[in-house]
Design an enzyme around this catalytic site. Structure first.
Site, mmCIF file in Angstrom:
data_model
loop_
_atom_site.group_PDB
_atom_site.id
_atom_site.type_symbol
_atom_site.label_atom_id
_atom_site.label_comp_id
_atom_site.label_asym_id
_atom_site.label_seq_id
_atom_site.Cartn_x
_atom_site.Cartn_y
_atom_site.Cartn_z
ATOM 1 N N ASP A 1 46.115 51.072 61.218
ATOM 2 C CA ASP A 1 46.735 51.580 62.174
ATOM 3 C C ASP A 1 48.005 51.223 63.052
ATOM 4 O OD1 ASP A 1 46.278 51.745 66.286
ATOM 5 O OD2 ASP A 1 46.095 49.972 65.361
ATOM 6 N N ASP B 1 49.767 50.429 66.320
ATOM 7 C CA ASP B 1 49.999 49.390 66.920
ATOM 8 C C ASP B 1 49.150 48.329 67.287
ATOM 9 O OD1 ASP B 1 52.197 51.318 68.862
ATOM 10 O OD2 ASP B 1 50.719 52.290 69.221
ATOM 11 N N GLU C 1 55.243 22.526 65.226
ATOM 12 C CA GLU C 1 55.449 21.244 64.845
ATOM 13 C C GLU C 1 55.530 20.781 63.715
ATOM 14 O OE1 GLU C 1 51.126 19.300 65.692
ATOM 15 O OE2 GLU C 1 51.121 20.668 67.107
#
Length: 383
Positions: free
Chosen positions: A20, A22, A315
């Protein structure tokens, strides 16, 4: 490897890959959101991303119909499409490849693995989007748009047509998709399907896929009988470096207290676009503190499933023992490699053990010339 994957890898070897576009190869989500914000504002409406799940993987007409209905716009779907299409066209040049996309296409092309591109977008739109990415068009033996088949995804028509044009049996095809309609289409075509969900915290919905991965960086082609990637180095994947910085802020109060691992948290404000570009996971690199020097660093980006963060966070853990806190100090990070996807853990102890393992991998890898040269990056010492 799960039992399902083990069985698949033993019995379902593939010979070609159908991708695919997008959300799978191209990071279109941000562009879509920006364009919808502009157009809906003309109607006095505000796009807030709530309905994103209703348009992912749909044909342009279906997506437009969903927006017109949800926002009760005083126009027809056809009128809405005619208004939004030129806005999208103006943005195709700004769409970036998702992490791992160029790596995957180059690898498959170099190994002579036939590839097809199958998207619900019109063929003309597909050609325009990929024209901004060097080598993409020539990588695909077949390109199929939603306007070239009778019914788009979740119908299998597009994938079956791709297999036909590749002269492959459907069972020899591996589909890589980010959306539920795409996964449904691939399985209806009786193909193997790897899902790379483009929406956060949605992986549990992809039960029909043969495998669900966090990003293209985590794809293990050898499980499907395809040539494996050979660019991992001592448990790490080298990346083009990327940069992020800001004052150290107070986090969730769990680093030192709960985990025994003091993190130097950065605010995600102002970095939403950058964070959207990079999949959640564990990365490593170098950290520069304005008054203390440069240190090795391992970091998590994401929602930390064990704690179920509501927002995507940054983090970092500086691999050095500091005698005092340094909240408010300017922290600069150069991220140079990737270790693993984000994961949940059955216990706090197993999470802590994994974090220490990540730290050991980063500590060792950053001694390699491949990574150690970035210790001298000027960005780390600028303020």
């Amino acid at each position: 490897m799960t039992e399902k994957m083990a069985a698949t890898s033993l019995t379902k070897l593939v010979r070609c890959v159908i991708l695919d576009l997008d959300g799978t190869l191209l990071n279109t989500d941000g562009i879509v959101g920006n364009v919808l914000k502009v157009l809906l504002s003309r109607y006095g409406k505000q796009w807030d991303g709530r309905e994103t799940h209703k348009i992912v993987g749909k044909t342009p007409f279906e997506a437009a119909a969903a927006v017109v209905e949800d926002y009760q716009l005083p126009c027809s779907t056809i009128e809405f499409v005619s208004q939004i299409s030129p806005l999208f066209t103006d943005q195709w040049c700004n769409i970036k490849a998702l992490p791992g996309a160029n790596r995957l296409l180059k690898h498959l092309k170099n190994h002579g693995v036939p590839m097809a591109l199958a998207s619900n977008s019109p063929r003309e739109s597909i050609e325009a989007k990929i024209s901004y990415h060097d080598g993409w068009k020539s990588s695909f033996s077949v390109i199929i748009g939603g306007d070239e088949v009778r019914t788009g995804k979740p119908s299998p028509d597009m994938f079956l047509e791709a297999a036909k044009r590749l002269s492959m049996e459907p069972s020899s095809c591996l589909v890589i998709e980010d959306s539920l309609p795409g996964v449904t289409a691939g399985k209806a075509a009786e193909m193997q399907v790897v899902a790379v969900p483009s929406l956060p915290k949605q992986s549990h919905l992809y039960t029909a896929a043969d495998e669900v991965i966090n990003s293209l960086l985590d794809l293990q082609l050898e499980q499907w009988g395809l040539p494996p990637f050979e660019d991992w180095v001592d448990g790490t994947l080298p990346l083009d470096p990327w940069y992020i910085g800001g004052p150290v802020i107070k986090g969730f109060g769990r680093g030192s207290k709960v985990l025994g691992i003091p993190t130097a948290n950065l605010s995600a404000k102002g970095y939403s676009d950058l964070l959207a570009e990079h999949p959640s996971g564990v990365y490593f690199g170098w950290a520069g503190l304005s008054s203390r020097g440069v240190f090795k660093m391992v970091m998590s980006i994401g929602w930390n499933p064990y704690f179920d963060n509501k927002e995507k966070t940054i983090e970092p853990w500086l691999l050095h023992k500091f005698d005092e806190d340094f909240y408010g100090e300017e922290l600069r990070l150069v991220i140079v490699g990737y270790i693993r996807p984000e994961a949940n853990f059955p216990s706090l102890e197993s999470l802590i053990a994994k974090i220490h393992e990540d730290g050991e991998i980063a500590e060792k890898a950053l001694e390699l010339p491949l990574y150690s040269s970035y210790k001298n990056d000027p960005y780390l010492r600028s303020s």
